[in-house]
Design an enzyme around this catalytic site. Structure first.
Site, short mmCIF file in Angstrom:
data_model
loop_
_atom_site.label_atom_id
_atom_site.label_comp_id
_atom_site.label_asym_id
_atom_site.label_seq_id
_atom_site.Cartn_x
_atom_site.Cartn_y
_atom_site.Cartn_z
N SER A 139 0.87 -1.19 0.00
CA SER A 139 0.00 0.00 0.00
C SER A 139 0.91 1.23 0.00
O SER A 139 2.09 1.12 0.34
CB SER A 139 -0.85 -0.02 1.27
OG SER A 139 -1.49 1.23 1.48
N TYR A 152 -2.27 -1.36 10.38
CA TYR A 152 -2.22 -1.46 8.91
C TYR A 152 -0.87 -0.95 8.39
O TYR A 152 -0.23 -1.59 7.56
CB TYR A 152 -3.38 -0.66 8.32
CG TYR A 152 -3.59 -0.81 6.84
CD1 TYR A 152 -4.33 -1.86 6.32
CD2 TYR A 152 -3.05 0.11 5.94
CE1 TYR A 152 -4.53 -2.00 4.95
CE2 TYR A 152 -3.24 -0.01 4.58
CZ TYR A 152 -3.99 -1.07 4.08
OH TYR A 152 -4.19 -1.20 2.73
P1 NAD Z 1 -11.57 -5.97 -0.29
O1 NAD Z 1 -12.19 -5.97 1.07
O2 NAD Z 1 -12.44 -5.85 -1.48
O3 NAD Z 1 -10.64 -7.24 -0.48
C1 NAD Z 1 -10.01 -7.89 0.58
C2 NAD Z 1 -10.01 -9.35 0.25
O4 NAD Z 1 -9.39 -10.07 1.32
C3 NAD Z 1 -11.44 -9.90 0.09
O5 NAD Z 1 -11.48 -10.84 -0.95
C4 NAD Z 1 -11.68 -10.57 1.44
O6 NAD Z 1 -12.63 -11.61 1.35
C5 NAD Z 1 -10.29 -11.09 1.71
N1 NAD Z 1 -10.06 -11.44 3.11
C6 NAD Z 1 -10.29 -10.70 4.22
N2 NAD Z 1 -10.01 -11.41 5.32
C7 NAD Z 1 -9.57 -12.63 4.89
C8 NAD Z 1 -9.15 -13.80 5.55
N3 NAD Z 1 -9.11 -13.90 6.88
N4 NAD Z 1 -8.79 -14.87 4.79
C9 NAD Z 1 -8.86 -14.81 3.44
N5 NAD Z 1 -9.26 -13.72 2.76
C10 NAD Z 1 -9.60 -12.64 3.49
O7 NAD Z 1 -10.47 -4.80 -0.27
P2 NAD Z 1 -9.42 -4.35 -1.37
O8 NAD Z 1 -9.47 -2.88 -1.34
O9 NAD Z 1 -9.58 -5.07 -2.64
O10 NAD Z 1 -8.03 -4.79 -0.67
C11 NAD Z 1 -7.17 -5.79 -1.20
C12 NAD Z 1 -5.73 -5.52 -0.77
O11 NAD Z 1 -5.32 -4.26 -1.31
C13 NAD Z 1 -5.56 -5.42 0.75
O12 NAD Z 1 -4.34 -6.02 1.13
C14 NAD Z 1 -5.51 -3.92 0.98
O13 NAD Z 1 -4.79 -3.59 2.12
C15 NAD Z 1 -4.80 -3.46 -0.29
N6 NAD Z 1 -4.99 -2.04 -0.60
C16 NAD Z 1 -6.23 -1.54 -0.90
C17 NAD Z 1 -6.38 -0.18 -1.20
C18 NAD Z 1 -7.72 0.44 -1.57
O14 NAD Z 1 -7.81 1.66 -1.67
N7 NAD Z 1 -8.77 -0.31 -1.80
C19 NAD Z 1 -5.24 0.64 -1.20
C20 NAD Z 1 -4.00 0.10 -0.88
C21 NAD Z 1 -3.88 -1.26 -0.59
#
Ligand code: NAD
Length: 257
Positions: A139, A152
């Site tokens: 991130s 985080y």
């Molecule tokens: P999201 O909530 O759509 O996706 C998260 C995924 O992780 C989902 O598929 C969820 O089911 C899964 N998950 C959660 N807990 C879990 C567990 N215990 N076991 C297995 N799977 C699990 O959110 P996202 O925004 O797509 O985030 C995905 C990644 O990207 C994360 O690591 C997040 O930190 C990172 N990220 C997101 C953003 C953003 O702005 N959306 C920015 C930077 C980094």
């Protein structure tokens, strides 16, 4: 480029960025293994849709990434694992002196330790196959901090450190390990926050996006899951074969500030 014959395992991929990455890897020809902690018919349906749309194999394996043995079991059950995308992640916002211990532990387990466990089981498979790519979804918070996101930010900085270490341990092999550092990405999770924020601040959708959500993102545009998928595909390309141990920001200039 073609990833035909390669198998990609993407943790946390039944929604958002993980699903976007799975789709782009499948579009590039890879077989994909999707994952989350749930085991609903719609989880398996997502995999079936990807297989139908892109023509490769796709399946869904339930495994809870907060548990080390389940992380290891996912990679074992996947069989081949040429491309490992460590994407599963959760967030919680609270001051450090008020941060629930069990939430700290869960964030560290899912966002950081899971990548240690999956990588440990995937590397021998990559060595046996003579090729491998580890792509960690960190991130902007892997490179910089924000208040109230202690767990985080700590976990994502840890992911960047793990990325560098795995890259050095595999540097003389045909395996690379890199981290993608997204800024704000328009996922269903983020989209769902817009109506409440509009009501809270009496703002238009456009104002919420530009003045609240993208306040720190100089481009004033969200990154998209397709762009992150494209970045993952790039890391799998021959052009990226000498790129290892690095971070690639997809953040509209956030970390240039
Ligand atoms: P999201 O909530 O759509 O996706 C998260 C995924 O992780 C989902 O598929 C969820 O089911 C899964 N998950 C959660 N807990 C879990 C567990 N215990 N076991 C297995 N799977 C699990 O959110 P996202 O925004 O797509 O985030 C995905 C990644 O990207 C994360 O690591 C997040 O930190 C990172 N990220 C997101 C953003 C953003 O702005 N959306 C920015 C930077 C980094």
């Amino acid at each position: 480029m073609t990833l035909t014959g390669k198998t990609a395992v993407i943790t946390g991929s039944n929604s958002g960025i993980g699903l976007g990455i799975a789709r782009e890897l499948a579009r590039a020809g890879a077989d994909v293994v999707l994952n989350s902690f749930t085991d609903r018919p719609e989880d398996h349906e997502i995999a079936a849709q990807i297989a139908a749309e892109f023509g490769g194999k796709a399946r869904y394996i339930q495994a809870d990434m907060s548990k080390g043995e389940a992380c290891r079991g996912l990679i074992e059950e996947a069989g081949a694992c040429d491309i490992l995308v460590n994407n599963a992640g959760i967030q919680h916002v609270a001051p450090v002196d008020d941060f629930p211990t069990e939430t700290w532990d869960a964030i560290l387990a899912i966002n950081l330790s899971s990548a240690f466990h999956t990588t440990a089981v995937a590397l021998p498979k990559m060595r046996a196959a003579g090729w491998g790519r580890v792509i960690n979804i960190a991130s902007a918070h892997g490179l910089t901090a924000s208040p109230f996101k202690s767990a985080y930010v700590a976990a994502k900085h840890g992911v960047v450190g793990l990325t560098k270490t795995v890259a050095l341990e595999t540097a003389e092999e045909p395996i690379t390990c890199n981290a993608i550092c997204p800024g704000y990405v328009l996922t269903p999770l983020v989209e769902a926050q817009i109506p409440d924020t509009m009501a809270k601040y009496n703002m238009s959708r456009e104002e919420v996006i530009k003045q609240v959500m993208l306040e720190r993102q100089p481009s004033k545009e969200f990154a998209t899951v397709e762009q992150l998928g494209g970045t993952a595909v790039f890391f799998c390309s021959d052009a990226a074969a000498q790129i290892t141990g690095t971070t690639l920001s997809v953040d509209g200039g956030w970390t240039a500030l």
